[in-house]
Design a protein around this motif. Sequence first.
Motif, PDB file in Angstrom:
ATOM      1  N   GLY A  82      35.014 -19.954  30.431  1.00 37.32           N
ATOM      2  CA  GLY A  82      35.241 -20.786  31.623  1.00 37.32           C
ATOM      3  C   GLY A  82      34.619 -22.165  31.551  1.00 37.32           C
ATOM      4  O   GLY A  82      34.544 -22.857  32.571  1.00 37.32           O
ATOM      5  N   ILE A  83      34.206 -22.605  30.363  1.00 35.08           N
ATOM      6  CA  ILE A  83      33.488 -23.896  30.277  1.00 35.08           C
ATOM      7  C   ILE A  83      34.364 -25.071  30.694  1.00 35.08           C
ATOM      8  O   ILE A  83      33.889 -26.018  31.319  1.00 35.08           O
ATOM      9  N   GLU A  84      35.656 -24.997  30.392  1.00 30.23           N
ATOM     10  CA  GLU A  84      36.536 -26.130  30.738  1.00 30.23           C
ATOM     11  C   GLU A  84      36.574 -26.311  32.258  1.00 30.23           C
ATOM     12  O   GLU A  84      36.517 -27.431  32.760  1.00 30.23           O
ATOM     13  N   GLU A  85      36.620 -25.199  32.976  1.00 33.61           N
ATOM     14  CA  GLU A  85      36.633 -25.262  34.452  1.00 33.61           C
ATOM     15  C   GLU A  85      35.341 -25.892  34.972  1.00 33.61           C
ATOM     16  O   GLU A  85      35.355 -26.737  35.869  1.00 33.61           O
ATOM     17  N   LEU A  86      34.203 -25.484  34.401  1.00 33.72           N
ATOM     18  CA  LEU A  86      32.915 -26.041  34.835  1.00 33.72           C
ATOM     19  C   LEU A  86      32.862 -27.546  34.573  1.00 33.72           C
ATOM     20  O   LEU A  86      32.483 -28.332  35.458  1.00 33.72           O
ATOM     21  N   LEU A  87      33.238 -27.950  33.377  1.00 30.03           N
ATOM     22  CA  LEU A  87      33.113 -29.359  33.006  1.00 30.03           C
ATOM     23  C   LEU A  87      34.060 -30.223  33.830  1.00 30.03           C
ATOM     24  O   LEU A  87      33.703 -31.330  34.258  1.00 30.03           O
ATOM     25  N   TYR A  88      35.243 -29.715  34.080  1.00 34.46           N
ATOM     26  CA  TYR A  88      36.210 -30.451  34.906  1.00 34.46           C
ATOM     27  C   TYR A  88      35.659 -30.617  36.326  1.00 34.46           C
ATOM     28  O   TYR A  88      35.769 -31.687  36.934  1.00 34.46           O
ATOM     29  N   PHE A  89      35.034 -29.571  36.810  1.00 38.12           N
ATOM     30  CA  PHE A  89      34.432 -29.596  38.153  1.00 38.12           C
ATOM     31  C   PHE A  89      33.314 -30.650  38.215  1.00 38.12           C
ATOM     32  O   PHE A  89      33.257 -31.463  39.140  1.00 38.12           O
ATOM     33  N   LEU A  90      32.426 -30.654  37.221  1.00 41.58           N
ATOM     34  CA  LEU A  90      31.313 -31.617  37.210  1.00 41.58           C
ATOM     35  C   LEU A  90      31.830 -33.051  37.109  1.00 41.58           C
ATOM     36  O   LEU A  90      31.307 -33.954  37.755  1.00 41.58           O
TER      37      LEU A  90
END
Length: 223
Positions: A82-90
Amino acid sequence: MEYNVIEKFLSIDGEGPTAGELAAFIRFGGCSLACTWCDTAYSIPMGIKGELLTKEEIYGFIKGTGASNVTITGGEPLIQYGIEELLYFLAKDQDLLIHIETNGSIPVYEFESLVPLDNISFIIDYKLPGSGMEDRMDLKNYELIGKKDVCKFVISSLEDLERAKKVVDTYNLTDKCLVYFSPVSSMIKPVFIVEFMKQHRLNKIRLQIQLHKIVWSPETRGV
Ligand code: SF4
């Protein structure tokens, strides 16, 4: 979704384009490689237990530090579920400048939602022969690396230096991105790298000394 964060702290960036500036660090556990000279060996094991945090909690920590720079590191951050979701969110917070340190074995170009974002940069290592991991490099990363990204070579020997020069030339890296040469402090003296740079007229390459190892003792964690 929760993320397994093994360290989070406010410090200065020890390396990269914002070296010397304050940054909030988020370190994930688990790495796809095992470099001979790894200085964060505690972060390598897959399944290492850290603090389970949601993306909102990670964002809350970052904003609470007051830092505008964010360094996402590991281990290998890009293998986290799920790292892409986290980074997009940040990255939706345009006040944040996010650097992602990645080890060169992961296809950065496949993170399609992140690559175009102005406030995200990738610091992509190229693991040289001294690391024991060179055969794991995804060479397409160096073909496609972008202008705001960094290619970092961690150098432990003359063989590494010569290989780094060859990779820079092969992929024309100095015209594509920032290029850093960083010594493995226990294995090669910075002056040796500078002499090599002078001898070969290596323009547009920066020697980078890891600042946090000068400010604190090299073994200190969480700084
Ligand atoms: S990629 Fe980084 S964290 Fe992983 S083993 Fe190599 S130096 Fe250590």
